[in-house]
Enzyme design. Structure first.
Site, mmCIF file in Angstrom:
data_model
loop_
_atom_site.group_PDB
_atom_site.id
_atom_site.type_symbol
_atom_site.label_atom_id
_atom_site.label_comp_id
_atom_site.label_asym_id
_atom_site.label_seq_id
_atom_site.Cartn_x
_atom_site.Cartn_y
_atom_site.Cartn_z
ATOM 1 N N LYS A 184 0.847 -1.198 0.000
ATOM 2 C CA LYS A 184 0.000 0.000 0.000
ATOM 3 C C LYS A 184 0.884 1.250 0.000
ATOM 4 C CE LYS A 184 -3.188 -2.881 -0.016
ATOM 5 N NZ LYS A 184 -4.494 -3.293 0.319
HETATM 6 C C1 LIG Z 1 -5.316 -4.388 0.784
HETATM 7 C C2 LIG Z 1 -6.791 -4.287 0.799
HETATM 8 C C3 LIG Z 1 -7.564 -4.640 1.932
HETATM 9 C C4 LIG Z 1 -7.015 -5.191 3.211
HETATM 10 O O1 LIG Z 1 -5.902 -5.936 3.109
HETATM 11 P P1 LIG Z 1 -5.050 -6.470 4.335
HETATM 12 O O2 LIG Z 1 -4.033 -7.299 3.632
HETATM 13 O O3 LIG Z 1 -5.958 -7.258 5.204
HETATM 14 O O4 LIG Z 1 -4.452 -5.312 5.050
HETATM 15 C C5 LIG Z 1 -8.932 -4.435 1.874
HETATM 16 N N1 LIG Z 1 -9.518 -3.926 0.787
HETATM 17 C C6 LIG Z 1 -8.824 -3.573 -0.314
HETATM 18 C C7 LIG Z 1 -9.549 -2.960 -1.449
HETATM 19 C C8 LIG Z 1 -7.446 -3.764 -0.342
HETATM 20 O O5 LIG Z 1 -6.771 -3.410 -1.437
#
Ligand SMILES: *Cc1c(COP(=O)(O)O)cnc(C)c1O
Length: 371
Positions: A184
């Site tokens: 992210k």
């Molecule tokens: C990355 C992501 C999440 C959550 O991901 P985690 O790996 O649990 O932190 C939730 N929704 C979207 C759209 C994502 O891209």
């Protein structure tokens, strides 16, 4: 496989390492510690929201928000058909049913026009996902939610700092959820956060996040809680990352504009379509995306394979939720199915040099045997 240029790389350094070392030296390594509170406050304030409740992942943040809103068995929640699977999984885990809705053809997020026909008397909430860094059409979605008495849970996991009409995402719904997974725009390794302006909801999320126990009354558990908390080690990384978020966003946008200006010729020839930014939006271009015209000689999958051979990592778009085994239905979601077949992510790590973008663009042209 090892690529010369990866899609996303965590951009972490000395400040992050110093905070982690400080947490270890002082012994504050669990969810108790000054970095946690500081990160929650600073991130909430960055997004223009009042309260932050950090979690161990973005998926846990979604789960916690749903639980705190009392959503569960027999309830329905509107989810876009094109998203990362965690959005749908959190709804499923809480015992509710994700009701998929198609996405908009130009900016790829939840299509507000497609929502009303999917609302029933069981619908409790809408989860708009700001896909690939672009905000959803929050004004129309809010109107629909208000008219039908529904909560809005923003899934902003891909869009830290993105703006809808000058307001940052994460402050535009009942509650919002972020992820700080390693790919992210800012990361804590693994991690997440819920934001809200509602003090009662914030307190409920805190209670649920901490085994259903208030700090002032030890081992007295009011509700069946969870243990989804972020550690002080992670929050230390997050705090250092947050300092860099503005410059990361600037860099992502610079990379995106460079791709766009240099690839426009291929778009003009109808071979690809560039990622768009709606006039009411500020996208953070979490990953740079293209749509490939699959009816020409170079399809999305051929482009991906050819770039792979040249050491450039790409990713296909997500599969439509309704096509995955846990959620399979034969219903049609025309736009989501189309985007999933033609969409590709190109490398857009904040650690890239502009010369890397140039190299990738040149290789894209060479695959299309252009010039
Ligand atoms: C990355 C992501 C999440 C959550 O991901 P985690 O790996 O649990 O932190 C939730 N929704 C979207 C759209 C994502 O891209």
């Amino acid at each position: 496989m090892n690529f010369k240029i990866s899609c996303t790389v965590p951009d972490i350094g000395e400040a992050e390492a110093n905070n982690v070392a400080y947490a270890i030296k002082t012994g504050w390594i669990s969810s108790k510690g000054q970095f946690v509170t500081e990160f929650e406050n600073n991130f909430a304030s960055f997004c223009g929201s009042k309260y932050g409740i950090s979690t161990s992942s973005g998926t846990c943040a979604l789960h916690l928000a749903l639980a705190a809103l009392g959503i569960g068995n027999g309830d329905e929640v509107i989810v876009p058909d094109l998203t990362f699977v965690a959005t749908a999984n959190a709804v499923k885990h809480i015992g509710a049913k994700p009701i998929f809705v198609d996405v908009d053809r130009s900016y790829w997020c939840l299509d507000p026009n497609a929502i009303p026909s999917r609302i029933t008397n069981k619908t409790k909430a809408i989860i708009p996902v700001h896909l690939y860094g672009h905000p959803c059409r929050m004004d129309i979605i809010s109107e629909i939610a208000e008219k039908n008495g529904l909560y809005i849970i923003e899934d902003a996991a891909q869009a830290h700092g993105a703006e809808f009409r000058g307001k940052r995402v994460g402050s535009l719904g009942t509650v919002s959820c972020f992820s700080f997974f390693a790919n992210k725009i800012i990361t804590t390794g693994e991690g997440g956060m819920c934001l809200t302006n509602d003090p009662d909801l914030a307190e409920k999320m805190r209670l649920l996040n901490n085994h259903g126990m208030r700090p002032e009354r030890r081992y007295w558990h009011e509700v069946v809680g969870y243990s989804f908390r972020m550690t002080n080690l992670q929050a230390g990384i997050g705090l250092a990352q947050l300092e860099k978020l503005d410059s990361f966003i600037e860099k992502k946008r610079k990379i995106a504009f460079m791709y766009a200006s240099r690839l426009r010729e291929l778009e003009d020839e109808g071979l690809i379509k560039l990622q768009c930014e709606a006039p009411w939006a500020k996208s953070i271009y979490w990953v740079y995306c293209l749509l490939v015209n699959n009816s020409s000689a170079i399809t999305r999958d051929i482009l991906a394979a050819e770039l792979g051979k040249r050491g450039i990592e790409t990713r296909r778009f997500f599969h439509p939720m309704h096509s995955l085994p846990p959620y399979f239905t034969s219903e049609k979601f025309v736009v989501s199915e189309y985007l999933s077949e033609v969409g590709i992510n190109l490398p857009s790590s904040t650690k890239m040099e502009m010369s890397d973008v140039d190299f990738i663009v040149d290789e894209v042209y060479s695959v299309f045997k252009h010039k």
